[in-house]
Design an enzyme around this catalytic site. Sequence first.
Site, PDB file in Angstrom:
ATOM      1  N   LYS A  22      52.604  39.451  38.532  1.00  0.00           N
ATOM      2  CA  LYS A  22      52.029  37.872  38.504  1.00  0.00           C
ATOM      3  C   LYS A  22      50.970  37.293  37.635  1.00  0.00           C
ATOM      4  O   LYS A  22      51.378  36.464  37.850  1.00  0.00           O
ATOM      5  CB  LYS A  22      51.395  38.512  39.918  1.00  0.00           C
ATOM      6  CG  LYS A  22      50.505  37.327  40.309  1.00  0.00           C
ATOM      7  CD  LYS A  22      49.101  38.120  41.565  1.00  0.00           C
ATOM      8  CE  LYS A  22      47.890  37.126  41.309  1.00  0.00           C
ATOM      9  NZ  LYS A  22      46.802  37.054  40.878  1.00  0.00           N
ATOM     10  N   ASN A  23      50.676  38.291  36.880  1.00  0.00           N
ATOM     11  CA  ASN A  23      49.529  37.222  36.018  1.00  0.00           C
ATOM     12  C   ASN A  23      50.322  36.783  34.575  1.00  0.00           C
ATOM     13  O   ASN A  23      49.647  35.679  34.730  1.00  0.00           O
ATOM     14  CB  ASN A  23      48.405  38.201  35.426  1.00  0.00           C
ATOM     15  CG  ASN A  23      47.979  39.132  36.667  1.00  0.00           C
ATOM     16  OD1 ASN A  23      47.614  38.218  37.355  1.00  0.00           O
ATOM     17  ND2 ASN A  23      47.155  39.592  36.331  1.00  0.00           N
ATOM     18  N   ARG A  97      44.343  30.794  42.091  1.00  0.00           N
ATOM     19  CA  ARG A  97      43.521  30.835  41.162  1.00  0.00           C
ATOM     20  C   ARG A  97      43.901  30.410  39.774  1.00  0.00           C
ATOM     21  O   ARG A  97      43.226  29.420  38.322  1.00  0.00           O
ATOM     22  CB  ARG A  97      42.478  32.322  40.812  1.00  0.00           C
ATOM     23  CG  ARG A  97      41.810  33.161  39.497  1.00  0.00           C
ATOM     24  CD  ARG A  97      40.949  32.174  40.027  1.00  0.00           C
ATOM     25  NE  ARG A  97      40.037  32.035  38.126  1.00  0.00           N
ATOM     26  CZ  ARG A  97      38.614  31.853  38.238  1.00  0.00           C
ATOM     27  NH1 ARG A  97      37.616  31.188  38.881  1.00  0.00           N
ATOM     28  NH2 ARG A  97      37.916  32.248  37.417  1.00  0.00           N
ATOM     29  N   ASP A 121      40.687  35.630  43.996  1.00  0.00           N
ATOM     30  CA  ASP A 121      39.523  36.817  45.082  1.00  0.00           C
ATOM     31  C   ASP A 121      38.656  36.457  44.511  1.00  0.00           C
ATOM     32  O   ASP A 121      37.623  36.013  43.567  1.00  0.00           O
ATOM     33  CB  ASP A 121      40.060  38.016  44.188  1.00  0.00           C
ATOM     34  CG  ASP A 121      41.540  38.731  44.158  1.00  0.00           C
ATOM     35  OD1 ASP A 121      41.727  38.235  45.383  1.00  0.00           O
ATOM     36  OD2 ASP A 121      41.587  39.147  43.805  1.00  0.00           O
ATOM     37  N   ASP A 319      42.295  45.380  37.182  1.00  0.00           N
ATOM     38  CA  ASP A 319      43.255  44.972  38.149  1.00  0.00           C
ATOM     39  C   ASP A 319      43.701  46.388  38.312  1.00  0.00           C
ATOM     40  O   ASP A 319      43.700  46.609  39.848  1.00  0.00           O
ATOM     41  CB  ASP A 319      44.330  43.973  38.034  1.00  0.00           C
ATOM     42  CG  ASP A 319      43.707  42.553  37.811  1.00  0.00           C
ATOM     43  OD1 ASP A 319      42.733  42.138  38.481  1.00  0.00           O
ATOM     44  OD2 ASP A 319      44.758  42.476  37.295  1.00  0.00           O
ATOM     45  N   MET A 341      33.075  43.852  34.207  1.00  0.00           N
ATOM     46  CA  MET A 341      34.069  42.752  34.102  1.00  0.00           C
ATOM     47  C   MET A 341      33.195  41.804  35.288  1.00  0.00           C
ATOM     48  O   MET A 341      32.430  41.556  35.709  1.00  0.00           O
ATOM     49  CB  MET A 341      34.859  42.146  34.839  1.00  0.00           C
ATOM     50  CG  MET A 341      35.693  43.414  32.473  1.00  0.00           C
ATOM     51  SD  MET A 341      37.197  42.368  32.508  1.00  0.00           S
ATOM     52  CE  MET A 341      37.778  43.528  30.866  1.00  0.00           C
TER      53      MET A 341
END
Length: 434
Positions: A22-23, A97, A121, A319, A341
């Site tokens: 996904k990223n 995002r 998110d 993640d 983070m």
Amino acid sequence: MAAFEVRGGQKLQGEIIPQGAKNEALQILCAVLLSPEPITISNVPNIRDVNKLIELLRDLGVKVGRVAPDTYVFQAEDVHIDYLDTPQFVAQARELRGSVMLLGPLLARYGRAQLPKPGGDKIGRRPLDTHFVGLEKLGAQLTLEGTDFYRLHVTGKLHGASMLLDEASVTGTANIVMAAVLAEGTTTIYNAACEPYLQQLCRMLVRMGAKIQGIGSNLLTIEGVESLGGTEHRMLPDMIEIGSFIGLAAMTGSEITIKDCQIPELGIIPDTFRKLGIKLEFRGDDIHIPAQEHYELATYLDGSILTVSDHTWPGFTPDLLSIILVVATQAKGTVLIHQKMFESRLFFVDKLIDMGAQIILCDPHRATVIGLDRQKQLHGITMSSPDIRAGVALLIAALSADGKSTILNVEQIDRGYQNIDERLNALGADIRRV
């Protein structure tokens, strides 16, 4: 609003293939705007965030052809730059995002870009300063309207610059790289992110004709070129899905083989799960997790309890901390989870506590998990998915729990995991979408 009804306690067994990352997909898809020539991308995950970005690109005028279930051809030959001024674009960009990475390509090729504050998110503060500071150093001028609408333009062309990023932001680095490849002169980026997905982006741009040195390090040197051509690109498997499946196998005491994992790209993820006592076998490029009745948390050499924390690559990805936390609830031993983070990412632990887990939320960034060693099984409850990763962590908890759980707001899970209910049911899970 969709929900999952989950009947836990089932042993899973079989093979599963991780989706495309996904990223990585969000970066790669934005990069198609840099060239007027066809770009073929394969292993594209069929998930909500990616599909929304593809729809946005199509509405911008990018020609999109789907030539296989996971393969698309994009051609940004005639981009409708005025679409940026429409309410439709604003609404689309707010939902996603990843839309922030449109800024660099649009600015480099068309001289202007604009964006509302993007969605994503709700896991804590996620400032965009690194993006804008870097683009400004390349010659862009930023105008902020109110507190949530950004306009960028450049007179003439972007120009190379030397910069030291205040944080090794993955999306920030990607944005700056995509702008710098078409800028005049040389750009150096210190403290650049070096995640495998960023490396993938850089290698794709090089195949398109970009000149980038230092790929895989935190110092990138980019010599701008006049134009970029087309290419073919295949995305990596999603490391977060791979980690999620490892955690699922451990929590449910199941035997699962994860296929085609690109193991060298996983960094310290496998070893971090091994610290939880989870056995992993590498079989070529597959990861086999044997069924384990018990797994015991490691300690440090002096006997102090283990701490698992997130860090920029090659450290442990944030993640997967939600998955680590859930898996630790049924381990033998105690672990401190330190989420550095994002200050809101651990707030889902109240649902796990309601299920019977023993967790002390020390502060917004730290939680201590006292493992139950399966002496007391979690029990099913009704809960809501607050974000993608916590949602899957709760799904894993529900699959290991006694009785029925209901997970609301599973659209959050769908944003990052492709047909997760169908794929896990094929392994023997009992998940019903309602």
